[in-house]
Design an enzyme around this catalytic site. Structure first.
Site, PDB file in Angstrom:
ATOM      1  N   HIS A  62      37.502  -3.931   4.432  1.00  0.00           N
ATOM      2  CA  HIS A  62      38.462  -3.034   3.805  1.00  0.00           C
ATOM      3  C   HIS A  62      38.276  -2.987   2.289  1.00  0.00           C
ATOM      4  CE1 HIS A  62      42.330  -0.920   4.060  1.00  0.00           C
ATOM      5  NE2 HIS A  62      42.488  -1.362   2.832  1.00  0.00           N
ATOM      6  N   LYS A 143      43.330  10.757  -4.655  1.00  0.00           N
ATOM      7  CA  LYS A 143      42.895   9.664  -3.782  1.00  0.00           C
ATOM      8  C   LYS A 143      43.475   9.886  -2.393  1.00  0.00           C
ATOM      9  CE  LYS A 143      41.491   5.576  -2.496  1.00  0.00           C
ATOM     10  NZ  LYS A 143      41.410   4.402  -3.310  1.00  0.00           N
ATOM     11  N   HIS A 147      45.777   4.653   6.874  1.00  0.00           N
ATOM     12  CA  HIS A 147      46.668   3.568   7.273  1.00  0.00           C
ATOM     13  C   HIS A 147      46.757   3.582   8.793  1.00  0.00           C
ATOM     14  CE1 HIS A 147      49.991   0.866   5.614  1.00  0.00           C
ATOM     15  NE2 HIS A 147      48.862   0.501   5.097  1.00  0.00           N
ATOM     16  N   GLN A 371      55.239  -4.526  -0.010  1.00  0.00           N
ATOM     17  CA  GLN A 371      55.037  -3.227  -0.660  1.00  0.00           C
ATOM     18  C   GLN A 371      55.645  -3.139  -2.055  1.00  0.00           C
ATOM     19  OE1 GLN A 371      53.321  -0.459   1.064  1.00  0.00           O
ATOM     20  NE2 GLN A 371      52.625  -2.403   1.853  1.00  0.00           N
TER      21      GLN A 371
END
Lengths: 844, 163
Positions: A62, A143, A147, A371
């Site tokens: 990732h 961008k 997910h 987050q």
């Protein structure tokens, strides 16, 4: 040590190393474990759990894109057309040509950007997002991220945090950009999949779809960012692994496009608190899903916290209160601090991190993907001022440590040193992969396809195009996405010029969206996407080429500009350890290079999500998704007053078809609704297409194109019908007037060649547009399309490449009529009936 | 002190969520649902008395125009179970509660605590949010289980109780 565990790897054999990696969900392979072992052998000690976790995060697929940056041995088997469209290569099974590709990303996608060397590209491939010039003072950043794994498990939370994450990417690019638009593209299984066909442990596609849409809606709307563009693809290849692409566009002053962390800067964490949520997200996204995948990998978003963080960070940016910023994405603090201190070093006191609840171990604090967190590098003398800015808006900020000058990453917890790693080893110590890729061209020989077509021609296909058209319009991929679009706020910030739904009743499908980001300027940005996984099943090269063509087509027909247009690539693939999958990836990347060069459109950023596989316990097999490449295009236009929508405007106007139609029904919706596979995948001739796009762009800028729509899924018939019912007007189309070209023969094989109505109406050949022009502008339009050359001059001799013809007219009556090749009326439908067929599928 | 607050729509107001749930149950292939009612649940713990709680409900948790609230002094609405799970003819009324699992971030709950402080209400220690569904119709307990697993709760982050 009290708070950390020492992992004995120095005394471990290979089996033990593999066990350590697997049980810790580190996703490190044996070679990587050996590299780590060697490092610690030199240091004469065993690593702590914090150190192993840090390495696992930093080295995850990732974060470092091991596959794209590795070494690939690429082989082709059997006869293939391409990868270069001009090159017909003949290889046989006993004559295999092996090519060594050292760093696929640098050899293809990034190479095109480097060679094109556009002056308006400000920052490419090195920051959180790509940045291009907007006007003299401002730049725009774009961008897109995926997910997928989290959304498969918890659609609402997964999609919400996907959006939250990409917004933070924009907030953390350069010294921070203001988010001005979101775009979201999803791939799901068919919503009407019978429940009994659902594999165990997998959520139903319709439930995933509803959850994902709700997640994007709630996060995007609460952040006050318009979600103004997107696409949804339905295919049963995505039942177990749905794809959720989230993208954000931001605007920033040109002098804020670069960051530089300096030794002595304080590490300041801003925004949300750290909890146990999302632990192992980065390593987790690098493994395939199984029925009982871990719970803690799911993150829950809180958009209000992110909104507040966004507001204060932009204030602090404008006061020049920090030297660098980045977001906590995959890998949490580990990747954010590690990345910022890459060239200098960093020291962090983990106990200082504000926690949601007590009980987190040091490594959990360090790699948690909780987050809404950003990390800033703040010079000590500006600390008081920046803290005051945060405090005024009730945003929590904490000094975690400082950047140093010893090129080491040092972590302390309650006075104990829990991690000490050389930055060089952390960032460059990962062993490079060497993998095999073998391309086995799928059968493109037409017998099977012909048989299918024969039955089609005998049966409903050729005889009842009207029924077929309605069926295609009702296919969920083509059908109206109004139910989804209306849940998103696409008007907030009041800059959405060309909206996702267009036409007389605001319900037609727009090709691209146009945003006017600055109050005092008429400059705009045009955002569009191209994606078609059905082509990926046939040939990833042409899938990628088609996606690029589609993204550019959508951009141009809304009024975008080809000469100032940048692309993003987002690969979603199966396991790169399978030679066939990897070969597809190589081919798609090669197409990215070829197309970007030919169109003159550089890539500025991208992302890959590999290992989109699901281990099905019932069959004991790993199921991969269809290879999928999303291409997103952003272009800057001087005047938003010149954009056009896709709905027909007035009766009597001419309908032009630009571009050539080929017998390319492979991967088409027409085949899909008739249950056919295989066939010829649509190809692209970027040289011709680029010339035509530039001409169309000129015609649009001169204001003589009243409406414009591209032919994509469903082909010409769908595009024309959409224009008609969006405009509330009738249309008459003549099949005889369509320019049909014969493809360059493929590998010497005969193709199924005879002119047929169904092929003309439903072929999904690329680089085609429908444009509406007033009769009085006919000459003017054709002059632009001809350029200064005769329309018959071949392209190689400087011909215009602009093949066009008037194929029909806009009518006052509300009927959509198509005349077949023999001049007989083959479709005569009420536009509202067609619209109903198109709207009913996803009217949930 | 532990309180349970239930917020639901006043009679006569359209409840879009209940409507959507009813449609989704049909999509699951389960017919026979006659009515769905939903309510938002808040479990509030801390040193807080009834007058303060009423203030919190009236000013923050419920929309005064469309919604009403009910306050109970215990967690989970067990005491109402006997009254509600009764069968009338072929119609059974099922009551389902869905709550986040421990450790899952509950953003709404965090905001309630902040909102309470802004209202001048101190002493709240923890807030949890959940949903209550009342589904009436000729459903078997297996069907209700399926509705819970396939629709109302995601076992990854939530747990449910059927009464």
């Amino acid at each position: 040590m009290e708070n950390v565990k020492i992992i004995d790897i120095l005394g471990a054999d290979d089996t033990e190393l593999t066990r350590i990696s697997k049980e810790g969900i580190l996703s490190l392979n044996l070679e990587e474990m050996h590299a780590i072992m060697d490092y610690f052998r030199k240091a004469a000690r065993n690593p702590t759990d914090v150190e192993l976790e840090t390495l696992a995060q930093t080295w995850s697929e990732h974060c470092v894109h091991k596959t794209f940056r590795g070494i690939i041995e690429y082989q082709e088997q059997s006869t293939v057309h391409g990868p270069r469209s001009t090159e017909k290569r003949r290889t046989t099974n006993d004559l295999r040509r092996t090519t060594i590709i050292d760093n696929l990303l640098k050899q293809t996608v990034m190479k095109a950007t480097k060679e094109l060397d556009k002056k308006w590209c400000i920052s490419v491939f090195k920051d959180n997002a790509g940045i291009i010039e907007f006007d003299r003072d401002n730049a725009v950043a774009f961008k897109i991220e995926t997910h997928n794994h989290p959304s498969a498990l918890e659609p609402y939370g997964g999609a919400g945090t996907g959006i939250g994450g990409v917004i933070r990417d924009i907030l953390g690019v350069g010294l921070g950009a203001k988010p001005i638009m979101n775009t979201d593209i999803f791939c799901f299984g068919f919503p009407d999949l019978p429940h009994e066909k659902l594999p165990g442990g997998v959520l139903h596609p319709k439930r995933i779809c509803k959850g994902v849409v709700a997640g994007v809606r709630d996060y995007g709307n609460r952040m006050g960012i318009p979600t103004a563009n997107g696409a949804v693809i339905f295919d049963n290849g995505f039942v177990c692994n749905p794809l959720v692409y989230c993208g954000t566009v931001g605007i920033m002053p040109k002098d804020k496009c670069f960051k530089e962390t300096k030794p002595g800067d304080l590490i300041v964490a801003v925004g949300g608190r750290t909890g146990r949520d999302g632990i192992h997200g980065a390593t987790f996204s690098s493994v395939e899903l199984a029925k009982d995948t871990e719970v803690s990998a799911v993150q829950i978003g809180n958009p209000i916290v992110e909104k507040k963080a966004t507001d204060v960070i932009l204030q602090a940016r404008d006061k020049n209160l920090y030297n660098a910023i980045t977001d906590c994405g995959a890998g949490g603090f580990s990747s954010a601090v590690g990345e910022m201190g890459k060239d200098i070093g960093a020291r962090v006191y983990l106990e200082r991190a504000p926690l949601k609840y007590a009980g987190l171990t040091p490594w959990e604090i360090w790699v948690s993907e909780a987050q809404e967190r950003m990390v800033l590098a703040v010079p000590p003398h500006k600390l008081d001022e920046i803290m005051a800015v945060f405090k005024a808006e009730n945003v929590e900020a904490t000094v975690l440590g400082e950047f140093t000058n010893d090129k080491k990453l040092v972590l302390l917890y309650k006075g104990e040193k829990v991690c000490e790693l050389e930055m060089d080893f952390l960032h460059d110590g990962v062993p490079r992969f060497r993998r095999k890729a073998v391309w086995d061209a799928p059968e493109t020989r037409p017998p099977r396809l012909c048989r299918g077509e024969v039955s089609l021609r005998r049966g409903v296909g050729a005889e009842n195009p009207e029924q077929i058209l309605k069926k295609i319009l009702s296919h969920p991929t083509v059908a109206s996405k109004e139910w989804i679009i209306r849940q998103y706020d696409h008007e907030v910030q009041a800059g959405t010029v060309l909206k996702p739904l267009q036409g007389k009743e605001n319900d037609g499908p727009g090709d691209a969206c146009v945003i006017k980001p600055l109050f005092r300027s008429n400059r705009g940005i045009v955002i569009s996407n191209g994606i078609n996984p059905s082509y990926g099943k046939l040939d990833p090269y042409w899938m990628a080429a088609s996606a690029i063509d589609e993204a550019l087509r959508n951009n141009i027909c809304a009024g975008g500009s080809l000469e100032k247009c940048a692309l993003l690539d987002n690969f979603c693939w199966g396991s790169p350890e399978k030679p066939g999958q990897l070969a597809g990836l190589v081919r798609a990347s090669q197409a990215c290079y070829d197309m970007a060069k030919a169109y003159g459109t550089p890539f500025i950023s991208g992302k890959d999500s590999l290992n989109n596989e699901y281990f099905d316990q019932d069959s004991g097999k790993k199921i991969s998704i269809p290879p999928t490449l999303l291409i997103s295009a952003i272009s800057v236009i001087p005047d938003i007053g010149k954009v056009v929508s896709m709905d027909l405007k007035s009766p009597g106007n001419l309908i032009y078809l630009l571009g050539e139609t080929y017998d390319e029904l492979g991967g088409s919706i027409y085949y899909s609704v008739n249950g056919l596979n295989g066939g010829m995948v649509p190809k692209v001739n970027p040289g011709k297409a680029a010339v035509m796009m530039k001409k169309l762009q000129k015609a649009i800028r001169e204001g003589i194109v009243r409406s414009c729509h591209d032919c994509s899924e469903g082909g010409l018939a769908v595009a024309a019908a959409e224009m008609a019912f969006a405009g509330g007007l009738g249309a008459e189309i003549q099949c005889q007037r369509v320019n049909v070209s014969r493809p360059a023969s493929v590998g010497g094989q005969a193709t199924c060649q005879s002119l047929r109505n169904d092929m003309i109406l439903f072929s999904e050949s690329n680089s085609r547009f429908l444009a509406e022009v007033k009769p009085k502008n006919r000459r003017k339009f054709e002059k632009i399309m001809n350029g200064n050359k005769s329309p018959l001059t071949p392209l190689s001799k400087g011909g215009n490449g602009g093949i066009y013809s008037v194929i029909g007219k806009v009518k006052k009556d509300k009927r959509f009529k198509v005349y077949g090749l023999n001049g007989k009326l083959i479709i005569n439908a009420d536009i509202y009936e067609l619209k109903e067929a198109w709207q009913k599928t996803l009217r949930w | 002190m532990e309180w349970m607050v239930e917020i639901c729509y006043k009679p006569g107001f359209f409840n879009a969520q209940a409507h959507a749930v009813q449609k989704d149950i049909e999509d699951l292939g389960i017919s026979g649902v006659k009515k769905v009612r939903t309510a938002q649940l808040y479990s509030i713990e801390g040193n807080i008395g009834e007058p303060e709680l009423k203030l919190l409900c009236g000013e923050l948790l419920a929309d005064k125009i469309t919604q009403q609230f009910r306050i109970n002094r215990s967690s989970f609405i067990v005491h109402r179970a006997s009254a509600n799970s009764k069968t009338e003819g072929s119609t059974t009324r099922w009551i389902i509660e869905v709550w986040y699992k421990k450790g899952v971030t509950d953003a709404v709950a965090d905001t309630v605590i902040k909102g309470a402080v802004d209202l001048g209400i101190k002493g709240i220690d923890t807030v949890k949010t959940g949903f209550k569904y009342e589904i009436s119709g000729g459903l078997s307990s297996e069907q209700v289980e399926r509705i819970c697993r396939g629709l109302l709760a995601n076992k990854v982050v939530q747990e449910y109780k059927i009464q």
